[in-house]
Design a protein around this motif. Structure first.
Motif, short mmCIF file in Angstrom:
data_model
loop_
_atom_site.label_atom_id
_atom_site.label_comp_id
_atom_site.label_asym_id
_atom_site.label_seq_id
_atom_site.Cartn_x
_atom_site.Cartn_y
_atom_site.Cartn_z
N SER A 1 20.17 30.55 2.01
CA SER A 1 21.53 30.67 1.47
C SER A 1 22.08 32.09 1.55
O SER A 1 22.87 32.53 0.72
CB SER A 1 21.58 30.18 0.01
OG SER A 1 21.25 28.81 -0.06
N GLN B 1 23.74 23.04 3.67
CA GLN B 1 23.56 23.92 2.51
C GLN B 1 23.92 23.22 1.21
O GLN B 1 23.37 23.54 0.16
CB GLN B 1 24.38 25.19 2.69
CG GLN B 1 23.75 26.16 3.67
CD GLN B 1 24.32 27.55 3.59
OE1 GLN B 1 25.53 27.72 3.39
NE2 GLN B 1 23.47 28.55 3.73
N GLU B 2 24.83 22.26 1.27
CA GLU B 2 25.13 21.46 0.07
C GLU B 2 23.89 20.70 -0.39
O GLU B 2 23.64 20.56 -1.59
CB GLU B 2 26.27 20.48 0.37
CG GLU B 2 27.63 21.13 0.46
CD GLU B 2 28.71 20.10 0.82
OE1 GLU B 2 28.44 18.88 0.70
OE2 GLU B 2 29.82 20.52 1.21
N ASP C 1 27.41 23.88 6.53
CA ASP C 1 27.81 23.82 5.12
C ASP C 1 27.32 22.53 4.46
O ASP C 1 26.92 22.54 3.29
CB ASP C 1 29.33 23.92 5.00
CG ASP C 1 29.87 25.31 5.34
OD1 ASP C 1 29.08 26.29 5.27
OD2 ASP C 1 31.07 25.43 5.67
N LYS D 1 21.82 23.34 -2.10
CA LYS D 1 22.42 23.76 -3.38
C LYS D 1 22.38 22.65 -4.42
O LYS D 1 22.34 22.93 -5.63
CB LYS D 1 23.86 24.22 -3.14
CG LYS D 1 23.95 25.52 -2.34
CD LYS D 1 25.39 25.87 -2.00
CE LYS D 1 25.45 27.13 -1.16
NZ LYS D 1 26.83 27.47 -0.73
N ASP E 1 26.70 31.29 5.24
CA ASP E 1 27.23 29.93 5.26
C ASP E 1 27.51 29.51 6.69
O ASP E 1 27.13 30.21 7.65
CB ASP E 1 28.49 29.85 4.40
CG ASP E 1 29.60 30.79 4.88
OD1 ASP E 1 29.46 31.41 5.96
OD2 ASP E 1 30.62 30.90 4.18
N VAL F 1 20.26 30.60 6.79
CA VAL F 1 20.94 29.43 6.25
C VAL F 1 20.10 28.78 5.15
O VAL F 1 20.60 28.47 4.06
CB VAL F 1 21.23 28.40 7.37
CG1 VAL F 1 21.63 27.05 6.77
CG2 VAL F 1 22.33 28.92 8.28
#
Length: 460
Positions: free
Chosen positions: A444, A277-278, A274, A281, A447, A441
């Motif tokens: 996206s 992925q932040e 996560d 993002k 998660d 991953v």
């Protein structure tokens, strides 16, 4: 004298590292004589200085002379393509071998990294292997050893053990027997374009994760993309993701998972995914990168499109060779995210690049001796070029080693633990499953929870 001290410090540091143990159940395929016959085809002409990356050759019959003084032909596959940082070290090593061993004609081909993984696995399955082949160590090579397709190097290693430390052989040793010749060793480095960082107000690579994120935000504020990552080559994504997992969940946790001693169903790993992925993002990564190759992303980094590039330290050679870019680039270690579970000195990498000999080679004993000596020279020239740190004890004048590689040597000498790259630490089937989830991953599509649940179900 400075480089001799660095080399000594490097070797001493490596001796104390906790390295992944890749022992397996591989069968002994013989240490004194080869078995079987070669079914692979070779070129009929002399190609000692390399062939094209397409892997196309004329067909013919391998020369198999074995009498003393009679010339034999050995065929080798590797990944040292024209664009690969290691190309020059292979060329120089092969030239040296030509001079010292005129009785051997080496025919070699180089293939692109990703396609080679498929090619060598297919060749092993079909018993169409070259005499000598490049491989990654640990589970990647271990699968071939377990299938009985790799020649044992115990006898020939005895002649080189004073120059090649046993600790460097760990990732290519199975059931106590040696099956690979380690070349250079590398870690994942955090490369930074310092000109771009200075535009954002930073004179050094940030040391803490909080400062690192602040730096990325400052770069975005200046219209600079923090990261470039090649989505078309999933191993490049793992260079980022594995570093984030290691610096969040800890090296021992990641290593145990890769080696099958623990389940993927781990909340710390989910949290780390996560976190990665932040970064995606928050638009720290070039959105176009998902459709780019590593060569394209690397070129963009050198041209000033990205501030950071996370990749293997074999890149030090190309970065140092560019007179203009070498003034801008520095290399460091990815910062710690969770200090309760990880610390600086926990690195992704280790001795992985390896040469091995096919058990089916009609000249396996000669190929084994040739392979061992060739590996020594590839390591030597690769170290001088800055393609990685030496698996073999350095010799000769190393004063020309570039500053980036010197910095990497210092990082490794002070390291605590190394976790081998995930796509080689795991067996082939598990690695393919793992890479498919890494793809999801980066895109996206899942998660952290989906990542650990999927891998726990599909692998163990």
């Amino acid at each position: 004298m400075k480089m001799k001290r660095i080399a000594s410090m490097l070797m001493a540091g490596i001796m104390t590292l906790s390295l992944a143990a890749c022992g397996g159940t591989g069968a002994d395929t013989g240490s004194g004589t080869g078995t079987g016959t070669s079914t692979g085809t070779t070129t009929t002409g002399t190609t000692e200085t390399g062939t094209t990356e397409t892997g196309t050759t004329e067909t013919g019959t391998t020369e198999t002379g074995t009498a003393d003084g009679e010339q034999i032909t050995l065929k080798m596959w590797c990944i040292a393509t024209e664009s690969d940082s290691n190309r020059h070290s292979y060329e120089e090593a092969i030239k040296e071998m030509e001079t010292k061993h005129p009785e051997v004609k080496l025919e070699w081909e180089a293939f692109e990294n990703q396609s080679y993984k498929t090619k060598i696995k297919a060749a092993v399955a079909a018993d169409e292997m070259p005499d000598i082949f490049f491989t990654w160590s640990c589970a990647f090579l271990g699968d071939f050893v377990e299938a009985g397709k790799v020649y044992c190097l115990d006898d020939v290693y005895a002649n080189y053990k004073d120059e090649l430390p046993e600790v460097m052989m760990g990732n290519s040793t199975y059931d106590g027997k040696h099956y690979g010749v380690p070349l250079t060793m590398n870690i994942v480095g955090l490369f930074a374009n310092m000109d771009l960082l200075k535009e954002a107000g930073y004179d050094e690579i940030p040391g803490s994760y909080e400062d690192f994120i602040a730096c990325c935000d400052a770069l975005k504020g200046k219209g600079i993309i923090p990261f470039g990552c090649a989505g078309k080559e999933t191993w490049c994504v793992t260079e980022y993701l594995e570093s984030v997992i290691e610096k969040s969940a800890g090296a021992d946790t990641l290593n145990d998972i890769f080696l099958g001693r623990a389940s993927w169903n781990n909340q710390d790993v989910a949290d780390a995914v996560d976190t990665f992925q932040e970064l995606v993002k928050n638009e720290y990564f070039d959105p176009a990168g998902i459709g780019l190759t590593n060569d394209e992303v690397k070129a963009n980094f050198m041209q000033g499109k990205y501030a950071f590039y996370m990749n293997g330290t074999w890149n030090c050679a190309d970065f140092a060779a560019d007179a203009e870019f070498s003034k801008k680039v520095k290399v460091g270690e990815f910062p710690v995210i969770n200090a309760d579970k990880s610390k600086l000195g926990q690195l992704i990498g280790g001795p992985s690049d390896t040469l091995a000999v096919a058990a089916s080679s009609p000249n396996a004993a000669k190929a084994a001796d040739y392979c061992m000596e060739l590996g020594k020279y590839i390591c030597h020239y690769g170290y001088l070029d800055g393609c990685g740190l030496p698996a073999w004890t350095p010799y000769g004048d190393t004063s020309t080693v570039n500053e980036l590689t010197q910095t990497v040597a210092q990082i490794v000498a002070g390291a605590d633990t190394m976790v081998l790259f995930g796509d080689t630490a795991q067996n082939a089937d598990d690695a393919n499953t793992y890479l498919s989830y890494v793809d999801q991953v980066y895109g996206s599509q899942i998660d952290g929870k989906g990542f650990i649940a999927g891998l726990a179900a599909d692998i163990r």
